[in-house]
Design an enzyme around this catalytic site. Structure first.
Site, PDB file in Angstrom:
ATOM      1  N   GLY A 178       0.793  -1.230   0.000  1.00  0.00           N
ATOM      2  CA  GLY A 178       0.000   0.000   0.000  1.00  0.00           C
ATOM      3  C   GLY A 178       0.823   1.276   0.000  1.00  0.00           C
ATOM      4  CD  GLU A 180       3.035   2.626  -4.805  1.00  0.00           C
ATOM      5  OE1 GLU A 180       2.820   1.423  -4.539  1.00  0.00           O
ATOM      6  OE2 GLU A 180       4.110   3.187  -4.557  1.00  0.00           O
ATOM      7  CG  ASN A 268       7.397   3.628  -2.548  1.00  0.00           C
ATOM      8  OD1 ASN A 268       7.021   2.461  -2.548  1.00  0.00           O
ATOM      9  ND2 ASN A 268       6.561   4.631  -2.662  1.00  0.00           N
ATOM     10  CG  ASP A 310       7.920   3.617  -6.857  1.00  0.00           C
ATOM     11  OD1 ASP A 310       7.696   3.438  -5.649  1.00  0.00           O
ATOM     12  OD2 ASP A 310       7.450   2.864  -7.744  1.00  0.00           O
TER      13      ASP A 310
HETATM   14  O1  LIG Z   1       4.555   0.132  -2.289  1.00  0.00           O
HETATM   15  C1  LIG Z   1       3.851  -0.866  -2.239  1.00  0.00           C
HETATM   16  O2  LIG Z   1       3.157  -1.201  -1.270  1.00  0.00           O
HETATM   17  C2  LIG Z   1       3.873  -1.728  -3.430  1.00  0.00           C
HETATM   18  C3  LIG Z   1       3.139  -2.906  -3.499  1.00  0.00           C
HETATM   19  C4  LIG Z   1       3.278  -3.731  -4.600  1.00  0.00           C
HETATM   20  C5  LIG Z   1       2.486  -5.001  -4.540  1.00  0.00           C
HETATM   21  O3  LIG Z   1       2.005  -5.307  -3.444  1.00  0.00           O
HETATM   22  O4  LIG Z   1       2.305  -5.718  -5.526  1.00  0.00           O
HETATM   23  C6  LIG Z   1       4.144  -3.321  -5.652  1.00  0.00           C
HETATM   24  C7  LIG Z   1       4.821  -2.120  -5.490  1.00  0.00           C
HETATM   25  N1  LIG Z   1       4.665  -1.352  -4.411  1.00  0.00           N
HETATM   26  C8  LIG Z   1       5.759  -1.659  -6.466  1.00  0.00           C
HETATM   27  O5  LIG Z   1       6.364  -0.599  -6.277  1.00  0.00           O
HETATM   28  C9  LIG Z   1       6.036  -2.430  -7.580  1.00  0.00           C
HETATM   29  O6  LIG Z   1       6.918  -2.102  -8.383  1.00  0.00           O
HETATM   30  C10 LIG Z   1       5.312  -3.616  -7.763  1.00  0.00           C
HETATM   31  C11 LIG Z   1       5.364  -4.537  -8.795  1.00  0.00           C
HETATM   32  C12 LIG Z   1       4.487  -5.482  -8.469  1.00  0.00           C
HETATM   33  C13 LIG Z   1       4.165  -6.686  -9.221  1.00  0.00           C
HETATM   34  O7  LIG Z   1       3.654  -7.623  -8.611  1.00  0.00           O
HETATM   35  O8  LIG Z   1       4.430  -6.720 -10.442  1.00  0.00           O
HETATM   36  N2  LIG Z   1       3.902  -5.205  -7.294  1.00  0.00           N
HETATM   37  C14 LIG Z   1       4.405  -4.054  -6.837  1.00  0.00           C
END
Ligand SMILES: O=C(O)c1cc(C(=O)O)c2c(n1)C(=O)C(=O)c1cc(C(=O)O)[nH]c1-2
Ligand SMILES: O=C(O)c1cc(C(=O)O)c2c(n1)C(=O)C(=O)c1cc(C(=O)O)[nH]c1-2
Lengths: 597, 597
Positions: A178, A180, A268, A310
């Site tokens: 989470g 973001e 991040n 990020d």
């Molecule tokens: O900041 C977060 O909480 C968060 C969660 C997730 C997620 O849970 O899949 C990703 C990301 N960030 C992220 O930055 C990211 O590059 C990302 C790629 C993926 C994926 O499964 O391809 N999840 C996530």
């Protein structure tokens, strides 16, 4: 060899299952996150004859990350939201049981990067599932019945789950997603038997909530380890911003029974607009080592202080005993999103190596080995260029030189086989206000293949973590978003976003490929049954790189900037959700066996 | 040999494509509906070595009926609703184009038996798609651009489309679905070049709307052909009931250039409560032969007058020149849902053979060869037992001894390879009122495996249409809902609801099977490319038999009674949507070629 030095009780069922290379009892194959198998029926000689043995549709579309577990005659397969679980009888491929949780689909809207789930954990006769809505449920491995069920977060404020729970001894370790949405990350340990919460360590905030000991929690300081001191996080944030400060924990975890430490990375800081959160934003973007029993941090290392791109620090920590700069080390190897491959002493936390694993990385010139800080190139500083300015040509893009796709380590070659991205970006930060449960992003991104390179968006590389050097690099058209597998048969596997599963030898030569139904973002695994070695991988496009297809987005800057960069994917693949299983034909196995004698 | 005796212009592109066994240019392989291929690289000797060559996910779940078309280097794949179309480059399996129509999803609610689509047609450089919402669209085969688009019905009153459009010469022939919504069926011809409607022949109603000539349209009467006479349909309905009388046309069509006749069947009369619609309900449940140019019916034969069991007559008409009772005949062979296999003279419409193709069929003792009428067993008459009475143990169930799953004919063996159901039912009719766009069913059904038999719900059989005898019968656990393929290599293929594709020799011996991702209700096809023979089949559970899984229904009597009967399917398969392509390994092909010399 597993030596229980901590107080936690080892789980004999899991230990036994994991020790047998015929099984694939945890997501990474072992607690050190090696993704390596001792099996060697499939060799660099015969892999060209690999064939599809059987297949299984999960009945779910969108991104299929993680991989199946195999314990004895049973396979456990999971799916993305709604997070189905299937126990499959490997004798006839019928289902022993299936489990489908009821979840409020509104959680989908607060999942940043597709409805992925990175897989199940097995231990103590249970299968542990982390649902998207943060419910953690323990199922009886034999019957699929619920044993216990707890809730780890609140989707209404953007807390979700994509990580695979990990079982270390008597504990289930899980993180939270989470970043973001301004979620404040934590790692939490639950009792494997009962689901009772045992400890929770936040990534940011007051020392007691982080389980940081100002005197005993160490960090790399001026070329040596030193205590972090009081309020090591609070001091690096303005006011209460740490409360919505990110540092989520959605990646992979590993464990060393000798040190009794759990290793993982934090993501991040929120928002993506660096102007809005002055300071180093500790301990986002950090490697954290916590005592399994108490949760107290033994050491911590921040890779990207005050992130402006990020570059979440959640990528897996691979625990390997290797030579580093000529010296035997109990190392921790981490190929970070920021494009640097880090090697640390996993016992002490000392920084040993930090080198680019893609030579085109440009946001920082190097890591200062004394301070441990990257030397940022002002040209690519989205903070220095300022709000509402589009900083162009930053390499890597936000999804990093490597994202969640885990690398493999071969103790046989001593090398790391790393699925990577080869993508750059333009990044324009803007002012954003925090509203609980709403995106808290504050930047507009565009992504594209690294300019002036081979034209593709990925490489599959071999990495020497002892020297910080790329041994070889095999270009790919798209990011390699699938987890790698290394084997004693001297064959390494990975999947591609177009949908191929590929095998390369230890020199990176492509030996075999097969077009699976959809794009591959799952992790390749292997197991043995009745004298036959199998290779398995989930096929189903999605994840951040595949979000355009997965969520039907078309605007280039949608999907946090990934849609435009990967738009060509639509020419190669459609959504899917199929487990593909491969093996050698009997005739080839017979030849191989004869030849081996 | 195609001899154009009618006025219609042959389509040289289609004729050329269809004549080459390297292609699979129409759904049934040829206009006679044979589903037979001259290819013989895959033989009963080597089929055991068949392997998956490549795979392709359609990105759609639910029932995948029909099969891909292959013309030269391009494959055309379709999906169930939303009815995507993919043109795939067979060189590298990338997409040349893809087409996704925008359709109002409310159509799903008025599709009786899943969101299936039975495939595309190719001709005149176009690909013709019949959308669920009855839009018929012609796409440029090279670019995927719309050439023309017309609307064939109105989903708001329950009119939908599942049939594959068929191209015969310069016309596109299509039918309509909706018998469970009181839709009055018709067969309609459109101009292949422009989409202009050329003729429309209803199944029921006034002579002019049926395109019946009272003097020239013939039917089997007292052991010979005689004119149907004036108002042949109207006379068999009470009042205006024919207006909501069913007789839909959702099956397969065939064409004989020598007679210039299009052959097809009409479905059940609406409602399923026979009490509410006294009379023979002509011409529902009938085989109809129409002139391709004018649409005028040359002959007609009603198999199940006044249906009391929902035995739609739409199953395919296979045109074969075979010996019937010792005499060479231009035959039409039709394995009807009611459990009787019919052989007629396709030129004249004379009834030659009508025998049970499952010995457990019990609703009628036999077909009176003079009148052509089945002799109904009063015990199983839902009319005679009456409304609100549950008539038990009727065999076959409503989905018949065979449903839409098409059989194959091998000119080499002279036999028909038939995927069948082995299911019985309880049937309780009740009063129902017609409301436009609402289900107009009027019966509650339960289905179960044929009691006192092998316990399974299906058989794959070889049928001798000249004598009306079962040559062999291979039991299956579930209905065989997939279309068969016969080949010159003496191997016959079919798929199963659990998800296997199977190969049997001409004696019904199982030689090979493979577990595809999901249950198979698609039709097996074959083609050749660069000296290699391929076998293709769509895997994706659904259709009426799989409606419980496809539409997440759980009540036994839901899904028009199919849910309970097939509930065990959930133990074997999940939804999917994957094209599976198989071929022999190069080493086996080399051996085979050497051996053949
Ligand atoms: O900041 C977060 O909480 C968060 C969660 C997730 C997620 O849970 O899949 C990703 C990301 N960030 C992220 O930055 C990211 O590059 C990302 C790629 C993926 C994926 O499964 O391809 N999840 C996530
Ligand atoms: O009466 C009709 O209009 C109508 C339509 C359809 C269809 O369009 O799929 C089926 C049926 N009836 C039907 O009776 C039936 O058994 C059936 C099976 C299937 C299938 O695809 O599995 N469709 C249909």
């Amino acid at each position: 060899v597993i030596m229980a030095t901590g107080h936690a009780q080892a789980d004999p069922m899991l230990d036994k299952a994991a020790a047998d290379p015929a099984n694939w009892a945890m997501q990474a194959g072992n607690i050190e996150n090696h993704r390596y198998s001792e099996l060697k029926q499939i060799t660099s000689e015969n892999v060209k004859d690999l064939q599809v043995a059987w297949t299984f549709s999960t009945g779910v579309l969108r991104g299929h990350e993680g991989g199946p577990l195999v314990i004895g005659d049973t396979m456990y397969v999971h799916s993305p939201f709604p997070n189905k679980v299937f126990a499959i009888n490997l004798e006839d491929h019928s289902m022993i049981w299936k489990y489908e949780p009821k979840q409020d689909p509104s959680v989908i809207a607060v999942m940043c990067c597709d409805t992925v789930n990175r897989g199940l954990a097995y231990g103590d006769g249970k299968i542990i599932l982390g649902q998207a809505d943060t419910t953690l449920v323990a199922l009886d491995a034999k019957t699929g019945e619920e044993v216990w069920k707890i809730v780890n977060g609140n989707p209404k404020i953007g807390e979700t789950n994509t990580n695979a729970p990990h079982i270390f001894k008597d504990k289930v370790i899980t993180g939270i997603s989470g970043g973001e949405f301004g979620v404040r990350g934590h790692l939490t340990a639950y009792d494997l038997k009962t689901g009772k919460e045992l400890w929770k360590g936040y990534s940011v905030g007051p020392d007691d909530e982080m389980l940081f000991d100002p005197e005993k929690t160490m960090t790399w300081t001026d070329g040596k380890m030193a205590p972090v001191g009081k309020d090591s996080s609070l001091k690096t944030w303005e006011g209460d911003q740490w409360k919505i400060g990110g540092g989520t924990t959605w990646g992979w975890f590993s464990y060393d029974p000798e040190t009794n430490l759990v290793y993982y990375g934090s993501a991040n800081p929120s928002t993506w607009n660096p102007k809005q959160r002055p300071g180093d934003n500790k301990w986002t973007m950090s490697i954290i080592a916590r005592d399994l029993d108490t949760g107290v941090a033994k050491w911590v290392y921040q890779m990207t202080p005050h992130d402006e791109w990020d570059y979440d620090g959640v990528n897996e920590m691979i625990l390997a005993d290797i030579k580093v700069k000529g010296q035997d080390r109990k190392a921790l190897v981490h190929l970070d999103r920021n494009g640097f491959g880090y090697t640390l002493d996993r016992v002490t936390g000392e920084l040993l190596v930090a080198e680019k694993f893609d030579p085109t990385v440009n946001w920082a010139t190097h890591v200062d080995m004394k301070t441990g800080r990257p030397q940022v190139d002002p040209k690519y500083s989205t903070l220095q260029n300022g709000e509402d300015v589009n900083t162009k040509g930053i390499c890597p893009a936000a999804l990093g030189t490597k994202d969640q796709q885990p690398a493999a380590f071969s103790p046989k070659t001593g090398l790391f086989y790393v699925p990577t991205n080869h993508v750059c970006m333009d990044y324009e930060p803007y002012q954003v206000e925090y509203i609980a449960g709403q995106p808290y992003v504050g930047a507009t991104l565009s992504m594209y293949p690294t300019p002036g390179s081979h034209g593709g968006m990925g490489n599959f590389i071999a990495w020497d973590a002892g020297t910080g050097k790329i041994v070889w690099s095999k270009p790919e058209k798209f990011s390699v978003w699938s987890g790698a597998l290394a084997t004693a048969g001297d064959v390494n596997f990975y999947g591609t976003l177009e949908g191929f599963i590929k095998a390369v030898d230890n020199d990176g030569k492509e030996l075999w490929k097969f077009k699976t139904p959809s794009g591959v973002i799952g992790n390749v695994t292997t197991w043995e049954r009745k004298g036959k070695q199998y290779i398995g991988v989930l096929s189903g496009i999605g994840g951040w790189a595949g979000i355009g297809l997965a969520a039907s987005l078309e605007k280039s800057t949608d999907g946090l900037g990934a849609v435009g960069g990967y738009k060509e994917l639509a020419r190669y693949t459609e959504l899917g959700g199929v487990l593909m299983v491969f093996a050698l034909p009997d005739s080839v196995i017979k030849q191989t066996t004869v030849a081996a004698k």
